[in-house]
Design a protein around this motif. Structure first.
Motif, PDB file in Angstrom:
ATOM      1  N   ALA A   1      21.014  40.070   1.209  1.00  0.00           N
ATOM      2  CA  ALA A   1      21.976  41.040   1.714  1.00  0.00           C
ATOM      3  C   ALA A   1      23.353  40.808   1.099  1.00  0.00           C
ATOM      4  CB  ALA A   1      22.054  40.960   3.235  1.00  0.00           C
ATOM      5  N   GLN A   2      23.738  39.543   0.973  1.00  0.00           N
ATOM      6  CA  GLN A   2      25.029  39.229   0.369  1.00  0.00           C
ATOM      7  C   GLN A   2      25.076  39.673  -1.083  1.00  0.00           C
ATOM      8  OE1 GLN A   2      27.598  38.080   2.045  1.00  0.00           O
ATOM      9  NE2 GLN A   2      26.513  37.736   3.974  1.00  0.00           N
ATOM     10  N   ALA A   3      23.955  39.466  -1.809  1.00  0.00           N
ATOM     11  CA  ALA A   3      23.908  39.861  -3.221  1.00  0.00           C
ATOM     12  C   ALA A   3      23.956  41.380  -3.366  1.00  0.00           C
ATOM     13  CB  ALA A   3      22.644  39.293  -3.874  1.00  0.00           C
ATOM     14  N   VAL A   4      23.209  42.103  -2.523  1.00  0.00           N
ATOM     15  CA  VAL A   4      23.223  43.565  -2.562  1.00  0.00           C
ATOM     16  C   VAL A   4      24.614  44.088  -2.222  1.00  0.00           C
ATOM     17  CG1 VAL A   4      22.357  45.659  -1.451  1.00  0.00           C
ATOM     18  CG2 VAL A   4      20.772  43.837  -2.087  1.00  0.00           C
ATOM     19  N   SER A   5      25.234  43.503  -1.214  1.00  0.00           N
ATOM     20  CA  SER A   5      26.579  43.910  -0.829  1.00  0.00           C
ATOM     21  C   SER A   5      27.542  43.779  -2.003  1.00  0.00           C
ATOM     22  CB  SER A   5      27.068  43.043   0.342  1.00  0.00           C
ATOM     23  OG  SER A   5      28.448  43.229   0.575  1.00  0.00           O
ATOM     24  N   LYS A   6      27.462  42.686  -2.695  1.00  0.00           N
ATOM     25  CA  LYS A   6      28.351  42.455  -3.835  1.00  0.00           C
ATOM     26  C   LYS A   6      28.140  43.500  -4.920  1.00  0.00           C
ATOM     27  CE  LYS A   6      29.744  38.898  -7.164  1.00  0.00           C
ATOM     28  NZ  LYS A   6      29.525  37.504  -7.624  1.00  0.00           N
ATOM     29  N   GLU A   7      26.866  43.841  -5.189  1.00  0.00           N
ATOM     30  CA  GLU A   7      26.575  44.816  -6.232  1.00  0.00           C
ATOM     31  C   GLU A   7      27.044  46.216  -5.870  1.00  0.00           C
ATOM     32  OE1 GLU A   7      25.671  44.180  -9.183  1.00  0.00           O
ATOM     33  OE2 GLU A   7      25.383  42.052  -8.781  1.00  0.00           O
ATOM     34  N   LEU A   8      27.126  46.509  -4.587  1.00  0.00           N
ATOM     35  CA  LEU A   8      27.514  47.851  -4.152  1.00  0.00           C
ATOM     36  C   LEU A   8      28.968  47.937  -3.732  1.00  0.00           C
ATOM     37  CD1 LEU A   8      24.307  48.937  -2.193  1.00  0.00           C
ATOM     38  CD2 LEU A   8      24.889  49.268  -4.607  1.00  0.00           C
ATOM     39  N   GLY A   9      29.781  47.010  -4.206  1.00  0.00           N
ATOM     40  CA  GLY A   9      31.211  47.111  -3.990  1.00  0.00           C
ATOM     41  C   GLY A   9      31.724  46.435  -2.742  1.00  0.00           C
TER      42      GLY A   9
ATOM     43  N   PRO B   1      29.860  46.048   4.030  1.00  0.00           N
ATOM     44  CA  PRO B   1      29.671  45.065   5.113  1.00  0.00           C
ATOM     45  C   PRO B   1      28.186  44.810   5.359  1.00  0.00           C
ATOM     46  CG  PRO B   1      30.333  47.200   5.989  1.00  0.00           C
ATOM     47  CD  PRO B   1      30.500  47.285   4.499  1.00  0.00           C
ATOM     48  N   VAL B   2      27.864  43.572   5.697  1.00  0.00           N
ATOM     49  CA  VAL B   2      26.498  43.194   6.036  1.00  0.00           C
ATOM     50  C   VAL B   2      26.376  43.184   7.557  1.00  0.00           C
ATOM     51  CG1 VAL B   2      24.727  41.404   5.895  1.00  0.00           C
ATOM     52  CG2 VAL B   2      26.234  41.838   3.931  1.00  0.00           C
ATOM     53  N   VAL B   3      25.415  43.931   8.054  1.00  0.00           N
ATOM     54  CA  VAL B   3      25.223  44.077   9.492  1.00  0.00           C
ATOM     55  C   VAL B   3      23.859  43.508   9.884  1.00  0.00           C
ATOM     56  CG1 VAL B   3      25.023  45.704  11.411  1.00  0.00           C
ATOM     57  CG2 VAL B   3      26.669  46.133   9.553  1.00  0.00           C
ATOM     58  N   GLU B   4      23.852  42.666  10.899  1.00  0.00           N
ATOM     59  CA  GLU B   4      22.600  42.064  11.349  1.00  0.00           C
ATOM     60  C   GLU B   4      21.766  43.115  12.087  1.00  0.00           C
ATOM     61  OE1 GLU B   4      21.631  38.384  14.256  1.00  0.00           O
ATOM     62  OE2 GLU B   4      22.837  37.914  12.460  1.00  0.00           O
ATOM     63  N   ASN B   5      20.480  43.201  11.709  1.00  0.00           N
ATOM     64  CA  ASN B   5      19.560  44.152  12.319  1.00  0.00           C
ATOM     65  C   ASN B   5      18.200  43.482  12.425  1.00  0.00           C
ATOM     66  OD1 ASN B   5      17.749  46.214  12.944  1.00  0.00           O
ATOM     67  ND2 ASN B   5      18.825  47.747  11.711  1.00  0.00           N
TER      68      ASN B   5
ATOM     69  N   VAL C   1      25.030  47.305   4.655  1.00  0.00           N
ATOM     70  CA  VAL C   1      23.794  46.628   4.264  1.00  0.00           C
ATOM     71  C   VAL C   1      23.251  45.934   5.505  1.00  0.00           C
ATOM     72  CG1 VAL C   1      22.747  44.872   2.787  1.00  0.00           C
ATOM     73  CG2 VAL C   1      24.641  46.263   1.912  1.00  0.00           C
ATOM     74  N   GLN C   2      22.033  46.252   5.875  1.00  0.00           N
ATOM     75  CA  GLN C   2      21.435  45.684   7.076  1.00  0.00           C
ATOM     76  C   GLN C   2      20.386  44.638   6.692  1.00  0.00           C
ATOM     77  OE1 GLN C   2      19.869  49.035   9.221  1.00  0.00           O
ATOM     78  NE2 GLN C   2      21.887  49.860   9.754  1.00  0.00           N
ATOM     79  N   ALA C   3      20.375  43.532   7.428  1.00  0.00           N
ATOM     80  CA  ALA C   3      19.431  42.451   7.169  1.00  0.00           C
ATOM     81  C   ALA C   3      19.117  41.741   8.475  1.00  0.00           C
ATOM     82  CB  ALA C   3      20.010  41.460   6.154  1.00  0.00           C
TER      83      ALA C   3
END
Length: 488
Positions: free
Chosen positions: A411-419, A422-426, A401-403
């Motif tokens: 991004a944290q919420a999307v990451s949680k929903e998709l299992g 990792p959240v990557v800074e972009n 997940v890029q944010a």
């Protein structure tokens, strides 16, 4: 109805203003003395941290708080009809912590299929009425008690059962109880000068009387009642109605907390008349302590959320009723986490709602239609849909997940929903947006793998349903928001 929370806040803040402006103590006692008080034995005595948990109940009743029938004129104005009803169609658990920085109001959809202690599984809005009726029959038919004398005891039994059911579902011991009927919601809304709401689309639904244009508008009491009672012709039925209730509460609570509408004696008098006629409160509230807590809250906010849902259009165990399916263990875990965040003062997290985040999804795998399927999963979870397609540049070795920032709440919420991706800074991702990149290792919801989301495991977004094996996260509104959202 939803004015339940508003009523509690309105009473306390009104009293705070009375005290602050030097009005006599007798006025406070006058305000309080006309309210119908009850003494449910199932209530607790407050948490160790000093927080209070209040059960706010909206009754679909055709009487006032003292049991007096509404007049034909009032019934017609409220579009309530003559049918006697004991359904509790609005059920909200409110926590006001000792630190007073923010309150949390948790809605429980009326059709939630729950285990009522000592009763069995049923829709939660029928718990009060079922126990009330059984108790009334026993007292009248078996014990020979006059119905007028039996009614208060039957009502007490119904309230006790509902309090125990909410406590069992949420894991929270209820300290105080407040109840309001149809008339009370309209009266309190009018006493506060109406309520501002915003609709995404125009609506006309004769059963509830909802007839409103799209956009922002101010509703009077009867109009607001129609607004929060409508559930037919709404995309998500009762869940959209809960969202409306929260929107109305957020608007009214913001006005009350700000004190703008409670600065004149005439407003206080109207509010007093409305509360005394329409509100039932449990005994044992120390009004001055409560006022002091609300005075702290005045600088903070009220967050509104809904318990996680397993299935919006489920069926009862016997297959006879359409219900909202919930998992009690997941509800308890979610409630505990939400209240922990509140107690920790994490107001930013409480204020976040998925609709604030637009999600673009790109496919960097060989699975056709994966981006569309995952995008549909996230849309069903409340996130704003963005673009979908193939990832033509910047290929990745693993799904991510890029944010714009790694700590972005969306991004944290999307990451949680998709299992837990990792959240990557972009830096190229715009604030308020998230970019999901799906590589060949993705096995989360929408992939058809891992068993985490079987009903959404499809590459055809038109075929994707709304029934998940994981709970739907709750949108959270805040009374202090400067950018409130329009609702269905």
């Amino acid at each position: 109805m939803p004015a339940r929370l508003t009523r509690v806040i309105a009473v306390a803040v009104a009293l705070a203003i009375v005290v602050g402006t030097g009005v006599a103590w007798g006025k406070i006692r006058s305000f309080e003395s006309g309210i119908n008080h009850i003494s449910p034995i199932a209530l607790g005595e407050g948490g160790e941290d000093g927080a209070i948990d209040i059960l706010l109940v909206g009754m679909d009743s055709r009487t006032d708080a003292h049991g007096n029938p509404l007049s034909q004129e009032e019934l017609a104005t409220l579009r309530a009809g003559d049918n006697v009803s004991t359904n509790t169609d609005t059920i909200i658990l409110v926590r006001i912590p000792n630190n007073g920085t923010s309150a949390t109001a948790i809605s429980i959809p009326r059709d939630s299929y729950v285990e009522a202690p000592g009763v069995g599984k049923m829709k939660i809005n029928g718990v009060y009425g079922s126990v009330h009726l059984e108790k009334l029959k026993k007292l009248v038919e078996q014990d020979g008690i006059d119905q007028a004398q039996a009614e208060p005891q039957a009502a007490e039994a119904g309230r006790e059962a509902l309090i125990k059911t909410v406590a069992s579902l949420t894991g929270v011991t209820v300290d105080h109880y407040a109840e309001i009927g149809l008339l009370g919601f309209a009266l309190i809304t009018d006493a506060l000068g109406g309520v501002n709401v915003c609709l995404k689309d125009a609506v006309y639904e004769p059963l509830s009387g909802a007839d409103f244009p799209a956009g922002w508008q101010k509703l009077d009491g009867p109009q607001a009642l129609s607004f929060v009672r409508q559930r037919h012709d709404l995309p998500r039925g009762d869940l959209d109605r809960v969202t409306r209730q929260q929107a109305v509460m957020a608007s009214l609570a913001h006005e009350v907390i700000s004190g703008k509408t409670l600065s004149s004696p005439s407003t206080l008098n109207r509010l007093q008349d409305a509360v005394q006629r329409s509100v039932v409160l449990s005994d044992g509230w120390d009004i001055m302590d409560f006022v002091q807590q609300l005075q702290k809250l005045a600088a903070g906010s009220v967050a509104f959320a809904t318990i996680p849902i397993l299935e919006e259009a489920g069926w009862s165990d016997d297959g006879m009723q359409s219900v909202v399916r919930v998992d009690p263990s997941q509800v308890k875990e979610w409630v505990a986490g939400l209240l922990h965040d509140q107690d920790e003062g994490k107001t930013e997290q409480l204020a976040y709602t998925p609709s604030k985040t637009t999600v673009d999804v790109v496919n960097d795998s060989d699975v056709n239609g994966l981006a569309a399927a995952v995008s549909q999963v996230l849309t069903n979870k409340g996130f704003a849909p963005g673009s979908t397609g193939n990832n033509d540049v910047g290929h990745v070795a693993g799904s991510q997940v890029q944010a714009a920032k790694a700590d972005d709440l969306g991004a944290q919420a999307v990451s949680k929903e998709l299992g837990g991706l990792p959240v990557v800074e972009n830096a190229s991702v715009s604030p308020g947006s998230v970019r999901v990149v799906l590589a060949g290792d993705y096995t989360g919801p929408g992939s058809g793998l891992g068993g985490s989301d079987p009903t959404l495991a499809t590459v055809d977004p038109a075929a994707a349903g709304t029934t998940d094996s994981a709970p739907t996260p709750s949108p959270i509104l805040t009374a202090g928001s400067n950018d409130p959202e329009c609702v269905n």
